[in-house]
Write an enzyme that holds these catalytic residues in place. Structure first.
Site, PDB file in Angstrom:
ATOM      1  N   TYR A   1       9.838  11.309  -7.519  1.00 58.83           N
ATOM      2  CA  TYR A   1       9.366  10.385  -6.466  1.00 58.83           C
ATOM      3  C   TYR A   1       9.144  11.158  -5.157  1.00 58.83           C
ATOM      4  O   TYR A   1       8.268  10.836  -4.363  1.00 58.83           O
ATOM      5  CB  TYR A   1      10.334   9.216  -6.293  1.00 58.83           C
TER       6      TYR A   1
ATOM      7  N   LYS B   1       9.051   6.235   2.005  1.00 56.67           N
ATOM      8  CA  LYS B   1       9.660   4.890   1.916  1.00 56.67           C
ATOM      9  C   LYS B   1      10.850   4.769   2.861  1.00 56.67           C
ATOM     10  O   LYS B   1      11.103   3.686   3.406  1.00 56.67           O
ATOM     11  CB  LYS B   1      10.074   4.568   0.479  1.00 56.67           C
TER      12      LYS B   1
ATOM     13  N   ALA C   1       0.494   9.003  -2.411  1.00 54.32           N
ATOM     14  CA  ALA C   1       0.809  10.422  -2.232  1.00 54.32           C
ATOM     15  C   ALA C   1      -0.056  11.171  -3.229  1.00 54.32           C
ATOM     16  O   ALA C   1      -0.497  10.599  -4.235  1.00 54.32           O
ATOM     17  CB  ALA C   1       2.286  10.683  -2.510  1.00 54.32           C
TER      18      ALA C   1
ATOM     19  N   ILE D   1       0.837  -1.196   0.000  1.00 56.63           N
ATOM     20  CA  ILE D   1       0.000   0.000   0.000  1.00 56.63           C
ATOM     21  C   ILE D   1       0.869   1.242   0.000  1.00 56.63           C
ATOM     22  O   ILE D   1       1.820   1.342   0.783  1.00 56.63           O
ATOM     23  CB  ILE D   1      -0.899  -0.006   1.258  1.00 56.63           C
TER      24      ILE D   1
HETATM   25  P1  NAD Z   1      -1.380  -0.502  -6.873  1.00 59.80           P
HETATM   26  O1  NAD Z   1      -2.022   0.789  -7.181  1.00 59.80           O
HETATM   27  O2  NAD Z   1      -1.888  -1.702  -7.550  1.00 59.80           O
HETATM   28  O3  NAD Z   1      -1.378  -0.759  -5.297  1.00 59.80           O
HETATM   29  C1  NAD Z   1      -1.469   0.263  -4.347  1.00 59.80           C
HETATM   30  C2  NAD Z   1      -2.521  -0.162  -3.365  1.00 59.80           C
HETATM   31  O4  NAD Z   1      -2.601   0.735  -2.272  1.00 59.80           O
HETATM   32  C3  NAD Z   1      -3.930  -0.237  -3.992  1.00 59.80           C
HETATM   33  O5  NAD Z   1      -4.457  -1.519  -3.831  1.00 59.80           O
HETATM   34  C4  NAD Z   1      -4.728   0.760  -3.172  1.00 59.80           C
HETATM   35  O6  NAD Z   1      -6.070   0.377  -2.983  1.00 59.80           O
HETATM   36  C5  NAD Z   1      -3.939   0.705  -1.858  1.00 59.80           C
HETATM   37  N1  NAD Z   1      -4.244   1.833  -0.988  1.00 59.80           N
HETATM   38  C6  NAD Z   1      -3.996   3.155  -1.165  1.00 59.80           C
HETATM   39  N2  NAD Z   1      -4.498   3.877  -0.151  1.00 59.80           N
HETATM   40  C7  NAD Z   1      -5.057   2.981   0.719  1.00 59.80           C
HETATM   41  C8  NAD Z   1      -5.756   3.081   1.959  1.00 59.80           C
HETATM   42  N3  NAD Z   1      -5.989   4.271   2.523  1.00 59.80           N
HETATM   43  N4  NAD Z   1      -6.190   1.951   2.559  1.00 59.80           N
HETATM   44  C9  NAD Z   1      -5.978   0.752   1.999  1.00 59.80           C
HETATM   45  N5  NAD Z   1      -5.334   0.573   0.831  1.00 59.80           N
HETATM   46  C10 NAD Z   1      -4.886   1.684   0.195  1.00 59.80           C
HETATM   47  O7  NAD Z   1       0.185  -0.283  -7.196  1.00 59.80           O
HETATM   48  P2  NAD Z   1       1.466  -1.195  -6.874  1.00 59.80           P
HETATM   49  O8  NAD Z   1       2.532  -0.673  -7.773  1.00 59.80           O
HETATM   50  O9  NAD Z   1       1.094  -2.606  -6.896  1.00 59.80           O
HETATM   51  O10 NAD Z   1       1.858  -0.728  -5.397  1.00 59.80           O
HETATM   52  C11 NAD Z   1       1.943  -1.638  -4.312  1.00 59.80           C
HETATM   53  C12 NAD Z   1       3.180  -1.328  -3.464  1.00 59.80           C
HETATM   54  O11 NAD Z   1       4.350  -1.581  -4.236  1.00 59.80           O
HETATM   55  C13 NAD Z   1       3.288   0.122  -3.012  1.00 59.80           C
HETATM   56  O12 NAD Z   1       3.781   0.156  -1.680  1.00 59.80           O
HETATM   57  C14 NAD Z   1       4.316   0.695  -3.953  1.00 59.80           C
HETATM   58  O13 NAD Z   1       4.999   1.785  -3.382  1.00 59.80           O
HETATM   59  C15 NAD Z   1       5.224  -0.500  -4.081  1.00 59.80           C
HETATM   60  N6  NAD Z   1       6.159  -0.476  -5.223  1.00 59.80           N
HETATM   61  C16 NAD Z   1       5.682  -0.328  -6.494  1.00 59.80           C
HETATM   62  C17 NAD Z   1       6.591  -0.316  -7.553  1.00 59.80           C
HETATM   63  C18 NAD Z   1       6.130  -0.102  -8.964  1.00 59.80           C
HETATM   64  O14 NAD Z   1       6.953   0.301  -9.799  1.00 59.80           O
HETATM   65  N7  NAD Z   1       4.891  -0.374  -9.289  1.00 59.80           N
HETATM   66  C19 NAD Z   1       7.968  -0.480  -7.300  1.00 59.80           C
HETATM   67  C20 NAD Z   1       8.401  -0.649  -5.977  1.00 59.80           C
HETATM   68  C21 NAD Z   1       7.484  -0.649  -4.948  1.00 59.80           C
HETATM   69  O1  0WE Z   2       5.793   3.579  -5.040  1.00 59.03           O
HETATM   70  C1  0WE Z   2       5.493   3.729  -6.207  1.00 59.03           C
HETATM   71  C2  0WE Z   2       4.176   4.374  -6.572  1.00 59.03           C
HETATM   72  C3  0WE Z   2       3.818   5.431  -5.572  1.00 59.03           C
HETATM   73  C4  0WE Z   2       2.632   6.287  -5.894  1.00 59.03           C
HETATM   74  C5  0WE Z   2       2.227   6.604  -7.175  1.00 59.03           C
HETATM   75  C6  0WE Z   2       1.133   7.444  -7.371  1.00 59.03           C
HETATM   76  C7  0WE Z   2       0.670   7.871  -8.726  1.00 59.03           C
HETATM   77  C8  0WE Z   2      -0.778   8.308  -8.723  1.00 59.03           C
HETATM   78  C9  0WE Z   2       1.971   6.841  -4.820  1.00 59.03           C
HETATM   79  N1  0WE Z   2       0.925   7.675  -4.983  1.00 59.03           N
HETATM   80  C10 0WE Z   2       0.504   7.967  -6.219  1.00 59.03           C
HETATM   81  N2  0WE Z   2      -0.554   8.849  -6.338  1.00 59.03           N
HETATM   82  C11 0WE Z   2      -1.159   9.102  -7.508  1.00 59.03           C
HETATM   83  O2  0WE Z   2      -2.080   9.943  -7.570  1.00 59.03           O
HETATM   84  N3  0WE Z   2       6.388   3.337  -7.176  1.00 59.03           N
HETATM   85  C12 0WE Z   2       7.673   2.811  -6.762  1.00 59.03           C
HETATM   86  C13 0WE Z   2       6.155   3.514  -8.624  1.00 59.03           C
HETATM   87  C14 0WE Z   2       6.719   4.841  -8.998  1.00 59.03           C
HETATM   88  O3  0WE Z   2       6.016   5.971  -8.807  1.00 59.03           O
HETATM   89  C15 0WE Z   2       6.806   7.040  -9.192  1.00 59.03           C
HETATM   90  C16 0WE Z   2       8.049   6.546  -9.620  1.00 59.03           C
HETATM   91  C17 0WE Z   2       8.009   5.148  -9.503  1.00 59.03           C
HETATM   92  C18 0WE Z   2       9.107   4.196  -9.836  1.00 59.03           C
HETATM   93  C19 0WE Z   2       6.534   8.395  -9.146  1.00 59.03           C
HETATM   94  C20 0WE Z   2       7.511   9.283  -9.593  1.00 59.03           C
HETATM   95  C21 0WE Z   2       8.744   8.823 -10.026  1.00 59.03           C
HETATM   96  C22 0WE Z   2       9.032   7.459 -10.057  1.00 59.03           C
END
Ligand code: NAD
Ligand code: 0WE
Length: 259
Positions: free
Chosen positions: A159, A166, A95, A92
């Site tokens: 980011y 994080k 931002a 989860i």
């Molecule tokens: P995603 O959007 O599928 O997952 C984010 C989840 O956060 C969603 O299921 C959303 O419902 C949940 N969420 C947000 N606010 C919430 C709240 N108030 N209560 C409960 N749930 C809430 O995207 P993802 O990429 O699968 O992200 C999952 C995790 O992986 C995050 O912590 C993200 O930072 C991390 N991550 C993502 C990447 C990437 O590139 N996608 C890389 C490294 C880490």
């Molecule tokens: O942790 C993440 C995603 C975090 C995230 C992304 C969004 C986009 C839409 C949190 N909140 C929001 N809110 C929104 O409204 N990642 C690691 C994926 C990610 O997100 C980036 C990255 C990378 C990589 C955002 C900026 C720059 C790089």
């Protein structure tokens, strides 16, 4: 092949759709024979997560917005009906979009607190809600894990406040590991390379980040969600029994490079 999570029950928070890293983790857990419990963030996601849960053979699906203490208390009560709890996956983060596009120095107090509340503090709240169920077994213990990103320690353009959140999350992993270690509960983070999920869509120049990883990582490619899922299996399984308080990089080696 023996199933690595046979007889274990896992709670997975953060499935929103089939691209979610939490969904890939759930698929890996299903393959390894875990009993799967899911949570979703509020009524808006109920139907779709219930459908995804059905495809994963999930035993139960709970409503839990991690910003709401009532939801976490209800979750903790609902878990009492479970015979056991062995693994918890926190996937989860949030931002506000404007904080991920303007300069970091412009971050408002509200934007800072929102990102830290949802993306870092929630791990502490979830651990508190779940740890008693993990400790109350004939053989106490379990594994809590969360997802993090390299932007916690390096400056990644845009980011921004998520990088600060994080860094906090990773510190929470260490302090929770310190608290819960005596109960045989391990707490770790998986630092995943960029993956095109809903949270990544709409991020400016995300495709360029994927191209940079492909060009420069030791493995010359991006990671797949399944690779993140399989690392989560390792941490949740008895194979991970000696690992706690750590950040495991699943990023095709990108984080070791300098040029
Ligand atoms: P995603 O959007 O599928 O997952 C984010 C989840 O956060 C969603 O299921 C959303 O419902 C949940 N969420 C947000 N606010 C919430 C709240 N108030 N209560 C409960 N749930 C809430 O995207 P993802 O990429 O699968 O992200 C999952 C995790 O992986 C995050 O912590 C993200 O930072 C991390 N991550 C993502 C990447 C990437 O590139 N996608 C890389 C490294 C880490
Ligand atoms: O942790 C993440 C995603 C975090 C995230 C992304 C969004 C986009 C839409 C949190 N909140 C929001 N809110 C929104 O409204 N990642 C690691 C994926 C990610 O997100 C980036 C990255 C990378 C990589 C955002 C900026 C720059 C790089």
């Amino acid at each position: 092949m023996p199933q690595l999570l046979e007889g274990k029950t896992a709670l997975i928070l953060g499935v929103a759709n089939r691209w979610s890293l939490a969904y890939a983790i759930a698929q890996s857990f299903q393959r390894e024979g875990a009993r799967i419990l899911l949570t979703y963030q509020g009524e808006r996601l109920k139907k779709s997560v219930e459908d995804l849960g059905a495809s994963l053979g999930a035993a139960r699906v709970f409503d839990c917005d991690v910003t709401k203490d009532d939801d976490l208390e209800r979750l903790s009560r609902e878990l009492e009906a479970e015979e056991r709890l062995d693994a918890v996956v926190h996937s989860i983060a949030f931002a506000s979009a404007e904080d991920l596009s303007r300069p970091f120095v412009e971050t408002s107090r509200d934007g800072y607190l929102l990102a830290h509340n949802i993306s870092a503090y929630s791990l502490v709240a979830v651990a508190r809600a779940c740890a008693p169920r993990m400790a109350a077994k004939e053989t106490p213990g379990g594994a809590i894990m969360t997802l993090t990103y390299l932007g916690s320690e390096r400056v990644m353009p845009n980011y921004n406040v998520m990088g600060a959140a994080k860094a906090s999350l990773e510190a929470c992993v260490r302090y929770l590991a310190g608290d819960l270690g005596p109960n045989n509960i391990r707490v770790n983070a998986i630092s995943a390379g960029p993956v095109k999920t809903a949270a990544a869509r709409g991020v400016k120049d995300f495709s360029k980040m994927l191209e940079a990883v492909e060009a420069r990582s030791p493995m010359r490619r991006n990671v797949t969600p399944a690779e993140v899922g399989d690392t989560a299996v390792f941490l949740a399984s008895d194979l991970g029994r000696g690992v706690t308080g750590d950040v495991l990089f699943v990023d095709a080696g990108y984080h070791i490079t300098a040029m």
